[in-house]
Enzyme design. Structure first.
Site: not given
Length: 233
Positions: A27, A49, A85, A173
């Site tokens: 946050q 994001h 990867t 969450c």
């Protein structure tokens, strides 16, 4: 949304235990300067994001000398911590977004703070028996968390969703959980007050008109639900 004294907590942990100290700073990224050395943390996590980077990309800071067990065996990627990867596009996008967030922090924070204050003051003025959760000033510039007496957070969320207004009753969450936020309970709120809380976050694309529309929608929704509840008693 309350900003915690991370450095002081880290010093307390290191002075009294042999434990490593990790902070979830998702946050804070983009709104508060983050200096891992100054904070004194051993581990710190971010997610892209939250500062307008690509979803699915995150960052884990590991202090030099801290050894972590392999999380996923296979190749030697991530310094042998997690095989597989790497998501190169996500990593590059996250780095670019973090750079932009750092360069534009002051302007973004000023915009968010003005909207946050308008939202808090508008809700508290228009909606009786509404209470701001967390510290009034020592909080993130984009965060609002308010509890409403006699109304469940889920009821408000459903009404807002139908109006195209996005909000939540807890952290991402805990999406899907019907239990009151354990954080709000730890702050001393009753289960009823915690269950009647919603979280709103303002961003760089939000406008004053959207804030005023949200204030109106919340005031009307809470008043309507309270009237229905009183009529059914």
């Amino acid at each position: 949304g309350t900003v915690q004294p991370i450095r002081a907590i880290a010093e307390l942990v290191h002075a009294n235990t042999r434990a490593l100290f990790h902070t979830d700073a998702v946050q804070a990224a983009g709104t508060i300067p983050i200096d891992t050395e100054d904070l004194g943390v051993d581990l710190l996590t971010l997610t892209a994001h939250k500062f307008y980077g690509p979803k699915g990309a995150g960052l884990l800071f590991v202090k030099r000398g801290v050894e972590l067990a392999w999380q996923q065996h296979g190749g030697g990627q991530e310094n042998t911590r997690r095989g597989g990867t790497e998501n190169v596009a996500g990593i590059v996008g996250m780095a670019a977004a973090l750079q932009f967030a750092d360069e534009e922090r002051d302007a973004r924070n000023a915009h968010a703070l003005a909207l946050r204050e308008r939202l808090i003051e508008g809700i508290l003025e228009r909606t009786p028996h509404a209470n701001l959760n967390g510290h009034r000033n020592e909080r993130l510039p984009n965060n609002v968390n308010i509890s409403f007496e006699g109304v469940t957070g889920e009821t408000i969320l459903l009404a807002l969703d139908m109006l195209g207004i996005e909000a939540s009753s807890g952290s991402a969450c805990s999406t899907g959980s019907t239990e009151p936020s354990h954080v709000l309970l730890a702050l001393g709120l009753s289960p009823e007050a915690a269950g009647g809380s919603i979280r709103l976050t303002v961003g760089i694309h939000n406008t004053i008109e959207e804030i005023d529309r949200t204030i109106d929608a919340i005031a009307e929704t809470v008043a309507r639900v309270r009237e229905l509840s009183a009529a059914l008693r």
